[in-house]
Design an enzyme around this catalytic site. Structure first.
Site, PDB file in Angstrom:
ATOM      1  N   GLU A  98       7.524  -5.537   3.929  1.00 23.65           N
ATOM      2  CA  GLU A  98       6.447  -6.489   4.246  1.00 23.65           C
ATOM      3  C   GLU A  98       5.473  -6.643   3.082  1.00 23.65           C
ATOM      4  O   GLU A  98       4.910  -7.717   2.868  1.00 23.65           O
ATOM      5  CB  GLU A  98       5.736  -6.035   5.525  1.00 23.65           C
ATOM      6  N   ALA A 126       5.227   2.186   6.845  1.00 21.69           N
ATOM      7  CA  ALA A 126       4.066   2.878   7.417  1.00 21.69           C
ATOM      8  C   ALA A 126       4.337   4.378   7.459  1.00 21.69           C
ATOM      9  O   ALA A 126       5.481   4.803   7.674  1.00 21.69           O
ATOM     10  CB  ALA A 126       3.798   2.355   8.817  1.00 21.69           C
ATOM     11  N   GLU A 140      12.004  -1.229  12.068  1.00 19.59           N
ATOM     12  CA  GLU A 140      11.007  -0.943  13.113  1.00 19.59           C
ATOM     13  C   GLU A 140      11.582  -0.959  14.529  1.00 19.59           C
ATOM     14  O   GLU A 140      11.220  -0.133  15.360  1.00 19.59           O
ATOM     15  CB  GLU A 140       9.849  -1.957  13.034  1.00 19.59           C
ATOM     16  N   GLY A 157       7.008  -1.552   6.360  1.00 23.15           N
ATOM     17  CA  GLY A 157       5.839  -2.041   5.635  1.00 23.15           C
ATOM     18  C   GLY A 157       6.090  -2.207   4.142  1.00 23.15           C
ATOM     19  O   GLY A 157       5.423  -3.010   3.489  1.00 23.15           O
TER      20      GLY A 157
HETATM   21  N1  CO8 Z   1       6.500   7.922   6.762  1.00 25.56           N
HETATM   22  C1  CO8 Z   1       6.218   9.211   6.454  1.00 25.56           C
HETATM   23  N2  CO8 Z   1       7.058  10.002   5.752  1.00 25.56           N
HETATM   24  C2  CO8 Z   1       8.240   9.462   5.363  1.00 25.56           C
HETATM   25  C3  CO8 Z   1       8.589   8.135   5.653  1.00 25.56           C
HETATM   26  C4  CO8 Z   1       7.660   7.335   6.390  1.00 25.56           C
HETATM   27  N3  CO8 Z   1       7.874   6.047   6.671  1.00 25.56           N
HETATM   28  N4  CO8 Z   1       9.820   7.879   5.142  1.00 25.56           N
HETATM   29  C5  CO8 Z   1      10.206   9.021   4.548  1.00 25.56           C
HETATM   30  N5  CO8 Z   1       9.257   9.970   4.676  1.00 25.56           N
HETATM   31  C6  CO8 Z   1       9.280  11.343   4.184  1.00 25.56           C
HETATM   32  C7  CO8 Z   1      10.222  12.233   4.999  1.00 25.56           C
HETATM   33  O1  CO8 Z   1       9.583  12.684   6.165  1.00 25.56           O
HETATM   34  C8  CO8 Z   1      10.516  13.321   3.992  1.00 25.56           C
HETATM   35  O2  CO8 Z   1       9.433  14.204   3.915  1.00 25.56           O
HETATM   36  P1  CO8 Z   1       9.624  15.788   4.272  1.00 25.56           P
HETATM   37  O3  CO8 Z   1      10.638  16.260   3.257  1.00 25.56           O
HETATM   38  O4  CO8 Z   1       8.273  16.360   4.091  1.00 25.56           O
HETATM   39  O5  CO8 Z   1      10.141  15.844   5.655  1.00 25.56           O
HETATM   40  C9  CO8 Z   1      10.576  12.587   2.672  1.00 25.56           C
HETATM   41  O6  CO8 Z   1       9.852  11.365   2.875  1.00 25.56           O
HETATM   42  C10 CO8 Z   1      11.974  12.221   2.233  1.00 25.56           C
HETATM   43  O7  CO8 Z   1      12.586  11.528   3.304  1.00 25.56           O
HETATM   44  P2  CO8 Z   1      14.020  11.940   3.903  1.00 25.56           P
HETATM   45  O8  CO8 Z   1      14.236  13.419   3.796  1.00 25.56           O
HETATM   46  O9  CO8 Z   1      14.129  11.337   5.267  1.00 25.56           O
HETATM   47  O10 CO8 Z   1      14.975  11.231   2.845  1.00 25.56           O
HETATM   48  P3  CO8 Z   1      16.416  10.620   3.126  1.00 25.56           P
HETATM   49  O11 CO8 Z   1      16.959  10.250   1.798  1.00 25.56           O
HETATM   50  O12 CO8 Z   1      17.225  11.523   3.981  1.00 25.56           O
HETATM   51  O13 CO8 Z   1      16.132   9.285   3.983  1.00 25.56           O
HETATM   52  C11 CO8 Z   1      15.041   7.222   4.513  1.00 25.56           C
HETATM   53  C12 CO8 Z   1      15.402   8.232   3.409  1.00 25.56           C
HETATM   54  C13 CO8 Z   1      16.288   6.526   5.025  1.00 25.56           C
HETATM   55  C14 CO8 Z   1      14.104   6.207   3.883  1.00 25.56           C
HETATM   56  C15 CO8 Z   1      14.327   7.951   5.663  1.00 25.56           C
HETATM   57  O14 CO8 Z   1      13.309   8.788   5.135  1.00 25.56           O
HETATM   58  C16 CO8 Z   1      13.703   7.019   6.664  1.00 25.56           C
HETATM   59  O15 CO8 Z   1      14.411   6.463   7.478  1.00 25.56           O
HETATM   60  N6  CO8 Z   1      12.371   6.884   6.621  1.00 25.56           N
HETATM   61  C17 CO8 Z   1      11.655   6.044   7.572  1.00 25.56           C
HETATM   62  C18 CO8 Z   1      11.717   4.596   7.125  1.00 25.56           C
HETATM   63  C19 CO8 Z   1      11.127   3.712   8.197  1.00 25.56           C
HETATM   64  O16 CO8 Z   1      11.531   3.739   9.338  1.00 25.56           O
HETATM   65  N7  CO8 Z   1      10.149   2.881   7.798  1.00 25.56           N
HETATM   66  C20 CO8 Z   1       9.481   1.953   8.680  1.00 25.56           C
HETATM   67  C21 CO8 Z   1       8.253   2.584   9.217  1.00 25.56           C
HETATM   68  S1  CO8 Z   1       7.494   1.559  10.464  1.00 25.56           S
HETATM   69  C22 CO8 Z   1       6.649   0.387   9.615  1.00 25.56           C
HETATM   70  O17 CO8 Z   1       6.626   0.362   8.403  1.00 25.56           O
HETATM   71  C23 CO8 Z   1       5.932  -0.597  10.464  1.00 25.56           C
HETATM   72  C24 CO8 Z   1       4.734  -1.214   9.794  1.00 25.56           C
HETATM   73  C25 CO8 Z   1       3.962  -2.088  10.738  1.00 25.56           C
HETATM   74  C26 CO8 Z   1       3.511  -1.414  12.018  1.00 25.56           C
HETATM   75  C27 CO8 Z   1       2.293  -0.605  11.807  1.00 25.56           C
HETATM   76  C28 CO8 Z   1       1.812  -0.036  13.125  1.00 25.56           C
HETATM   77  C29 CO8 Z   1       0.514   0.799  12.907  1.00 25.56           C
END
Ligand code: CO8
Length: 259
Positions: free
Chosen positions: A112, A64, A132, A109
């Site tokens: 998922e 997400a 999550e 997601g």
């Molecule tokens: N959402 C928005 N932007 C994201 C996301 C995300 N999930 N993941 C990465 N990005 C963005 C970062 O913000 C970054 O953008 P910017 O340079 O503009 O800040 C860019 O992508 C690159 O990311 P990183 O710099 O963080 O890259 P890294 O290599 O350092 O890290 C990771 C990669 C490990 C994937 C890290 O980005 C991360 O942990 N991301 C989040 C992953 C996460 O937690 N996903 C689960 C989200 S919750 C979910 O999916 C629940 C769904 C069901 C519930 C819905 C409720 C409404």
């Protein structure tokens, strides 16, 4: 630029989530485009399979869109969660197969989405996880229900409660994909190969098999077998099986007709 790229060729619709700078995170726009496009594909007799992947080399989908979520109030987030869950369910129950070509990270997601797809194919670079709980969220796009059905409750609980990742080999060992992981450069072709193979089968048979699987998800064995009997009877009485069986007897490839 569109956040969902589409290209159709030889009966296979290729979809690419196109937000590489956000690791293909699912915002409401992408979820809406995805479900609408898959529904349209299901209504198009010329479309026989969908291949879904993420743009760029790093991620299939990072889940997400947390930036979008952070800007929402609780009521809007609840609405978005319900719409997202319904969209994943629509993808799962669509009567054409969705092959997920998992090119990298598949988190939250993103994982998922794999669980809602018909056949995932993983590159050796794939890494799957449900982080999550570390965000104070839960896998709300069907993960708490589809993952235990796929791998058993204990493994699902461990993955959801710890946020641990699965590499591609482990995901294969757990049965999350039916094919061994492939080298990243071969992923697209491996997924297309499965899609093209399905596109050569009887189109009505393919839809019936997917419908039977869908009925079986939520029915007793007896009820599902009754439904199977009905569909098998329709198949044996139909033009498609007449052509398939004739082709077998005449030692030639079948010529299935799409409406
Ligand atoms: N959402 C928005 N932007 C994201 C996301 C995300 N999930 N993941 C990465 N990005 C963005 C970062 O913000 C970054 O953008 P910017 O340079 O503009 O800040 C860019 O992508 C690159 O990311 P990183 O710099 O963080 O890259 P890294 O290599 O350092 O890290 C990771 C990669 C490990 C994937 C890290 O980005 C991360 O942990 N991301 C989040 C992953 C996460 O937690 N996903 C689960 C989200 S919750 C979910 O999916 C629940 C769904 C069901 C519930 C819905 C409720 C409404």
């Amino acid at each position: 630029m569109t956040e969902l790229l589409t290209e159709q060729c030889d009966g296979v619709l290729q979809l690419t989530i196109n937000r590489p700078d956000a690791l293909n995170a699912l915002n409401t726009n992408v979820i809406g485009l995805l479900v609408d496009t898959v529904r349209e594909a299901a209504d198009d007799p010329a479309c026989r399979a969908v291949v879904l992947t993420g743009a760029g080399e790093k991620a299939f989908c990072a889940g997400a869109d947390l930036k979008e979520l952070a800007e929402m109030g609780a009521d809007r987030a609840h609405e978005v969660m319900r719409a997202g869950q319904a969209a994943f369910r629509a993808i799962e129950r669509t009567p054409i197969p969705v092959i997920a070509a998992v090119n990298g990270l598949a988190l939250g997601g993103g994982f998922e989405l794999i669980l809602a797809s018909t056949i995932p194919v993983l590159s050796t670079r794939a890494s799957l996880g449900l982080p999550e709980s570390g965000l104070g969220l839960i896998p709300g796009y069907g993960g708490t229900q589809r993952l235990p059905r796929a791998v058993g409750e204990r493994i699902a609980a461990h993955l959801m409660l710890t946020g641990s990742r699965l590499d591609a080999d482990r995901a294969y060992d757990l049965g999350l994909t039916p094919v061994p992981p492939v080298a990243p450069d071969n992923l697209h072709e491996a997924a297309m190969d499965i899609a093209r193979t399905i596109a050569r089968q009887g189109p009505v048979a393919v839809r019936s098999i997917l419908t039977a699987l869908e009925i079986g998800r939520d029915a007793s064995l007896d009820a599902a077998l009754t439904a199977e009997t009905g569909m098998a009877a329709l198949a044996i009485a139909g033009d498609e099986s007449a052509e398939g069986i004739s082709a077998f007897l005449e030692r030639r490839p079948p010529r299935f007709v799409t409406e």
